[in-house]
Design an enzyme around this catalytic site. Structure first.
Site, PDB file in Angstrom:
ATOM      1  CE1 TYR A  90     -16.739  -0.485  -5.410  1.00 29.95           C
ATOM      2  CE2 TYR A  90     -16.635  -2.174  -7.107  1.00 29.95           C
ATOM      3  CZ  TYR A  90     -17.230  -1.054  -6.584  1.00 29.95           C
ATOM      4  OH  TYR A  90     -18.312  -0.496  -7.208  1.00 29.95           O
TER       5      TYR A  90
ATOM      6  CE  LYS B 102       0.771  -3.941   6.950  1.00 26.26           C
ATOM      7  NZ  LYS B 102       1.082  -3.147   5.729  1.00 26.26           N
TER       8      LYS B 102
ATOM      9  CB  THR C  81      -0.910   0.010   1.235  1.00 27.84           C
ATOM     10  OG1 THR C  81      -1.685  -1.178   1.255  1.00 27.84           O
ATOM     11  CG2 THR C  81      -1.828   1.215   1.214  1.00 27.84           C
ATOM     12  CB  THR C  82       3.661   2.336   2.198  1.00 27.78           C
ATOM     13  OG1 THR C  82       2.856   2.033   3.341  1.00 27.78           O
ATOM     14  CG2 THR C  82       4.431   3.615   2.464  1.00 27.78           C
TER      15      THR C  82
ATOM     16  NE  ARG D 179      -4.496   2.049   3.043  1.00 29.61           N
ATOM     17  CZ  ARG D 179      -4.323   3.108   2.281  1.00 29.61           C
ATOM     18  NH1 ARG D 179      -4.929   3.189   1.104  1.00 29.61           N
ATOM     19  NH2 ARG D 179      -3.549   4.110   2.669  1.00 29.61           N
TER      20      ARG D 179
ATOM     21  CE1 TYR E 132      -2.296  -4.519   5.487  1.00 26.39           C
ATOM     22  CE2 TYR E 132      -1.860  -4.228   3.154  1.00 26.39           C
ATOM     23  CZ  TYR E 132      -2.041  -3.699   4.409  1.00 26.39           C
ATOM     24  OH  TYR E 132      -1.971  -2.340   4.594  1.00 26.39           O
TER      25      TYR E 132
ATOM     26  CB  ILE F 241       4.457  -4.685   7.978  1.00 29.95           C
ATOM     27  CG1 ILE F 241       4.992  -6.129   8.026  1.00 29.95           C
ATOM     28  CG2 ILE F 241       4.530  -4.127   6.559  1.00 29.95           C
ATOM     29  CD1 ILE F 241       4.234  -7.111   7.151  1.00 29.95           C
TER      30      ILE F 241
END
Length: 295
Positions: free
Chosen positions: A111, A165, A48-49, A142, A137, A207
């Protein structure tokens, strides 16, 4: 054996100031060496980052290949390979495995979401397509999708699903996970503001977004805890809380890339829909960074 213990950096993707915003591999190499020199325990690339959502598959794979080559086994490299399309996830995960990564980070479908049985089938298909270790994850903020504790129990039966994570911030769920899973799956927190609290519940480390700009401090914090100095680890968590909050006053990775710029790293622009931070964000970041001696 855990993939890593301590501080894993969810590293940014630097771009060139060009019309097509190509990946700036020269700056990426500079960042990788910065992390290795300052004690980061693992690199998480194309997450993501790292703005994975706006990378093409070809860019994502080349980004991961480059990182694996430059790190050259000095610390583990974990490559992002998630998708909300299971077929695409299988293909991408197979290709990422070929880059030589030490593990893969695989986000829940987003989504179009699914139910818990769909999660089991999604991750089973991905895991069965490769041999490389997989870190699940879980980031409901999100994705709108939560991996329930009992679902983790089923997924832990798959040999190469080895870790989670956890970016839920849900301590009750973390206790449930620990109670049900025991040592069958390693845990990492995905939230910098709860590194030490989550490690107290059994997490192996973090993380981290914070590690992009404070790799030495983030690694030190986690290793203080791992070595039994809980009081000093907690003091560091408190010391960096204001800066951590500033890193999330706008959507990640907008503030952290701005912070790297304040430190002199030319990480370049954002790809739309991400936009530059407000002047107020820059001002708050600057003050918080000065407090802990980063600038």
């Amino acid at each position: 054996m855990a993939i890593f213990e301590g501080s894993g950096c969810a590293i940014v993707t630097p771009y060139k100031d060009t019309e097509n915003q190509e990946i700036n591999y020269e700056v990426l190499e500079e960042l990788l060496e910065f992390h290795i020199a300052n004690g980061t325990d693992a690199i998480i690339i194309a997450g993501t980052t790292g703005e994975a959502s706006t990378l093409t598959d070809e860019e994502q794979l080349e980004l991961i290949r480059f990182t694996v080559e430059k790190v050259n086994h000095r610390i583990p490299v974990i490559g992002g390979a998630g998708s909300n399309d299971t077929r695409h996830g299988v293909i991408l995960t197979r290709e990422v495995e070929k880059t030589g990564v030490d593990a893969i980070l695989s986000v829940t479908p987003y989504y179009n979401k699914t139910n818990q049985q769909g999660l089991i089938e999604h991750y089973t298909a991905i895991a069965n397509s490769v041999k490389v270790p997989i870190i699940l994850y879980n980031v409901p903020g999100r994705t709108g999708m939560n991996i329930e504790p009992q679902t983790l129990v089923e997924l832990a039966k798959i040999d190469n699903i080895v870790a989670l994570k956890d970016a839920t911030g849900n301590f009750g769920q973390a206790v449930d996970n620990l109670s049900l899973l025991g040592d069958s799956m390693d845990m990492y927190t995905g939230n910098d503001d709860t590194i030490i609290p989550f490690m107290s519940l059994g997490a192996k480390g973090v993380i981290s977004v914070l590690a992009n700009i404070a790799p030495k401090a983030t690694a030190e914090m986690t290793h203080l805890f791992l070595n039994g100095d809980v009081k000093q680890a907690a003091a560091m968590q408190a010391e960096y809380k204001e800066l951590i909050d500033c890193l999330f006053i706008e959507p990640n990775p907008i503030p952290v890339k701005a912070a790297l710029g304040l430190m002199g790293f030319n990480v370049g622009p954002f790809r739309l829909p991400l936009a530059p931070p407000s002047p107020e964000t820059i001002e708050r970041l600057s003050k918080a960074m000065k407090k802990v001696g980063l600038i």
